[in-house]
Design an enzyme around this catalytic site. Structure first.
Site, mmCIF file in Angstrom:
data_model
loop_
_atom_site.group_PDB
_atom_site.id
_atom_site.type_symbol
_atom_site.label_atom_id
_atom_site.label_comp_id
_atom_site.label_asym_id
_atom_site.label_seq_id
_atom_site.Cartn_x
_atom_site.Cartn_y
_atom_site.Cartn_z
ATOM 1 N N HIS A 1 12.283 -6.085 3.424
ATOM 2 C CA HIS A 1 11.835 -7.023 4.469
ATOM 3 C C HIS A 1 12.422 -6.518 5.793
ATOM 4 C CE1 HIS A 1 10.536 -10.655 6.345
ATOM 5 N NE2 HIS A 1 11.304 -11.551 5.758
ATOM 6 N N HIS B 1 2.471 -2.784 3.373
ATOM 7 C CA HIS B 1 2.621 -4.216 3.648
ATOM 8 C C HIS B 1 1.913 -5.010 2.568
ATOM 9 C CE1 HIS B 1 2.779 -8.066 5.680
ATOM 10 N NE2 HIS B 1 3.753 -7.526 6.386
ATOM 11 N N ASP C 1 7.958 -2.286 11.425
ATOM 12 C CA ASP C 1 9.333 -1.784 11.453
ATOM 13 C C ASP C 1 9.419 -0.304 11.815
ATOM 14 O OD1 ASP C 1 10.643 -4.147 10.855
ATOM 15 O OD2 ASP C 1 10.280 -3.927 8.706
HETATM 16 N N1 CMC Z 1 6.331 4.225 0.234
HETATM 17 C C1 CMC Z 1 5.881 4.767 -0.898
HETATM 18 N N2 CMC Z 1 5.161 4.084 -1.808
HETATM 19 C C2 CMC Z 1 4.910 2.797 -1.555
HETATM 20 C C3 CMC Z 1 5.359 2.165 -0.381
HETATM 21 C C4 CMC Z 1 6.080 2.923 0.521
HETATM 22 N N3 CMC Z 1 6.542 2.387 1.658
HETATM 23 N N4 CMC Z 1 4.950 0.876 -0.387
HETATM 24 C C5 CMC Z 1 4.278 0.695 -1.527
HETATM 25 N N5 CMC Z 1 4.260 1.855 -2.228
HETATM 26 C C6 CMC Z 1 3.624 2.081 -3.526
HETATM 27 C C7 CMC Z 1 4.433 1.404 -4.619
HETATM 28 O O1 CMC Z 1 5.441 2.259 -5.124
HETATM 29 C C8 CMC Z 1 3.389 1.073 -5.621
HETATM 30 O O2 CMC Z 1 3.060 2.234 -6.332
HETATM 31 P P1 CMC Z 1 2.641 2.157 -7.902
HETATM 32 O O3 CMC Z 1 1.403 1.298 -7.928
HETATM 33 O O4 CMC Z 1 2.432 3.576 -8.263
HETATM 34 O O5 CMC Z 1 3.792 1.522 -8.604
HETATM 35 C C9 CMC Z 1 2.170 0.707 -4.759
HETATM 36 O O6 CMC Z 1 2.363 1.405 -3.514
HETATM 37 C C10 CMC Z 1 2.040 -0.780 -4.493
HETATM 38 O O7 CMC Z 1 3.259 -1.207 -3.881
HETATM 39 P P2 CMC Z 1 4.005 -2.577 -4.166
HETATM 40 O O8 CMC Z 1 5.470 -2.341 -4.059
HETATM 41 O O9 CMC Z 1 3.495 -3.172 -5.452
HETATM 42 O O10 CMC Z 1 3.470 -3.441 -2.972
HETATM 43 P P3 CMC Z 1 4.131 -4.774 -2.454
HETATM 44 O O11 CMC Z 1 3.062 -5.568 -1.842
HETATM 45 O O12 CMC Z 1 4.927 -5.427 -3.533
HETATM 46 O O13 CMC Z 1 5.186 -4.232 -1.385
HETATM 47 C C11 CMC Z 1 6.301 -3.662 0.549
HETATM 48 C C12 CMC Z 1 5.074 -4.360 -0.036
HETATM 49 C C13 CMC Z 1 6.302 -3.863 2.057
HETATM 50 C C14 CMC Z 1 7.570 -4.275 -0.036
HETATM 51 C C15 CMC Z 1 6.241 -2.171 0.202
HETATM 52 O O14 CMC Z 1 5.117 -1.577 0.805
HETATM 53 C C16 CMC Z 1 7.495 -1.451 0.620
HETATM 54 O O15 CMC Z 1 8.491 -1.441 -0.130
HETATM 55 N N6 CMC Z 1 7.511 -0.812 1.831
HETATM 56 C C17 CMC Z 1 8.718 -0.196 2.336
HETATM 57 C C18 CMC Z 1 9.643 -1.253 2.928
HETATM 58 C C19 CMC Z 1 9.127 -1.799 4.239
HETATM 59 O O16 CMC Z 1 8.711 -1.050 5.127
HETATM 60 N N7 CMC Z 1 9.214 -3.131 4.405
HETATM 61 C C20 CMC Z 1 8.820 -3.818 5.650
HETATM 62 C C21 CMC Z 1 7.670 -4.734 5.441
HETATM 63 S S1 CMC Z 1 6.837 -5.273 6.901
HETATM 64 C C22 CMC Z 1 7.874 -6.003 8.013
HETATM 65 C C23 CMC Z 1 8.990 -6.800 7.482
HETATM 66 O O17 CMC Z 1 8.841 -7.699 6.660
HETATM 67 O O18 CMC Z 1 10.080 -6.537 7.946
#
Ligand code: CMC
Length: 375
Positions: A223, A262, A312
């Site tokens: 987050h 996201h 971010d």
């Molecule tokens: N880098 C590499 N792979 C990713 C990323 C990433 N940043 N984000 C998602 N994936 C992959 C993930 O590993 C998964 O792959 P698989 O299906 O092979 O297991 C697939 O994409 C789906 O991801 P998810 O984790 O199920 O998606 P989610 O909706 O649960 O997660 C998220 C959303 C924001 C937590 C995630 O994209 C993430 O961890 N991003 C990096 C952290 C980040 O930048 N967070 C800030 C969010 S926005 C502003 C805020 O809230 O501060």
């Protein structure tokens, strides 16, 4: 739908509508709107206090209302002696998010909200006014043994924070970039920290408890903590070539690239990214940090088009170009998002129902208890 499909679908409550809110739309046609106003208009034409007012009172202020509101916030910048004593006891190794959470919890103890919440608006203004002072006071005390005062000619939260942190008049461009960043971070529907704040408020707890709980949720790198983690990623490369090689390796290893992806926005991406990127480029477009950032963004576009950068990613370099230490990136997020959290706390209270969902039980079937001496 099979059970496993249902589970997959609702993992992390993805796609689950968990309540009604009139405050924000996020991801509808990839737009972000606060009370119906597009984020592009707000970020390009307003200052943060206008947005904080909008979130607090559900309408934009006129000039007179804005001036009065800003003066009320300015009047709330001072720390009490008791709060200073608490902050001085927190060591410099502490994560600044824990510092901020401690300060908000301490305000709950020292300046409690009334049991009937009739002074909730005063407390929101107190939080908006005092949070920049908390971070700057602690920063100068633990690093330099100096106790700063809270006098300033800066009328905005953005200008005041920059002046107090850096102890010099901030550049106009820095204030404008900070205004933009505070506006972009102010509100974002039912994200993890806001939902935490609403859950806490739904028990009829006080506003400081709800905000302290939200800070805990914001801290994590999935987050708010992602802006700090994104800076760590960008700074770890000493050339564009190294960045391309390093990011390719991370993707092969299925590592998370912080600042990308996201839960809510689709392929169109996070609309906040383009707005803060303009400021990052303006402040540091010629630097290696910016060039590495763009190289990572372009590589991700090519390799992972379904994972566009979120707010971010370029917030990190924009803050860096303003000379802000990386550990303070997420605390700045608090100074802004407190306006959104409090809007949700007010909305929750106005039509309260305890938030208490159910879980699907996957544990053992009922079984016989064996007394300790027989185990
Ligand atoms: N880098 C590499 N792979 C990713 C990323 C990433 N940043 N984000 C998602 N994936 C992959 C993930 O590993 C998964 O792959 P698989 O299906 O092979 O297991 C697939 O994409 C789906 O991801 P998810 O984790 O199920 O998606 P989610 O909706 O649960 O997660 C998220 C959303 C924001 C937590 C995630 O994209 C993430 O961890 N991003 C990096 C952290 C980040 O930048 N967070 C800030 C969010 S926005 C502003 C805020 O809230 O501060």
């Amino acid at each position: 739908m099979s059970m496993s499909e249902a589970k997959k679908k609702t993992g992390g409550l993805a796609g689950v509508v968990a309540g009604e809110s009139a405050i924000c739309t996020c991801g509808l046609g990839n737009g972000l709107n606060y009370y119906g106003y597009a984020i592009e208009d707000l970020a390009n034409h307003a200052e943060f206090e206008e947005i904080a007012f909008l979130l607090q009172y559900a309408q934009l202020p006129n000039s007179k209302e804005l001036e009065e509101y800003k003066n009320k916030i300015i009047a709330q910048r001072e720390l009490s002696e008791n709060l200073k004593t608490i902050l001085k006891a927190i060591p410099k190794e502490t994560h600044p998010m824990n510092l901020m959470q401690t300060a908000v919890a301490a305000l709950g103890a020292l300046e409690a909200e009334k049991e009937d919440f009739s002074n909730q608006d005063e407390k929101i203004i107190r939080l908006l006014g005092i949070l920049p002072s908390v971070l700057c006071y602690w920063h100068h005390f633990v690093h330099f043994g100096k106790e700063i005062d809270f006098n300033s000619n800066q009328k905005s939260i953005a200008g005041y924070f920059l002046e107090k942190l850096q102890e010099q008049d901030p550049k106009e461009d820095f204030i404008k970039a900070m205004q933009c960043s505070l506006i972009l971070y102010a509100e974002h529907e039912f994200n993890a920290s806001t939902f935490t704040a609403r859950t806490c408020a739904s028990t009829k707890s006080d506003i400081f408890s709800a905000v302290a709980a939200a800070i805990g949720a914001l801290r994590g790198p999935l987050h708010g903590g992602a802006n700090e983690a994104a800076m760590g990623l960008i700074e770890s490369f000493s050339s564009v070539e190294e960045a391309i090689e390093g990011v390719n390796r991370k993707l092969e290893n299925k590592e998370l690239l912080m600042g990308f992806g996201h839960r809510v926005y689709g392929l169109g991406g996070d609309p906040r990214n383009a707005l803060i990127k303009v400021w990052s480029k303006h402040l540091g477009g010629e630097t290696l940090i910016f060039k590495v950032s763009e190289a990572i963004e372009n590589l991700m576009k090519e390799k992972k088009p379904n994972l566009p950068p979120n707010a971010d990613f370029y917030s990190a370099s924009a803050y860096h170009f303003m000379g802000i230490p990386t550990a303070y990136f997420t605390p700045i997020f608090i100074m802004s998002r407190v306006s959104g959290w409090c809007a949700h706390i007010k909305e929750q209270r106005a039509n309260n129902k305890l938030i208490r969902p159910s879980s699907e039980y996957i544990g053992p079937s009922p079984r016989k208890f064996i007394k300790i001496q027989d185990r």
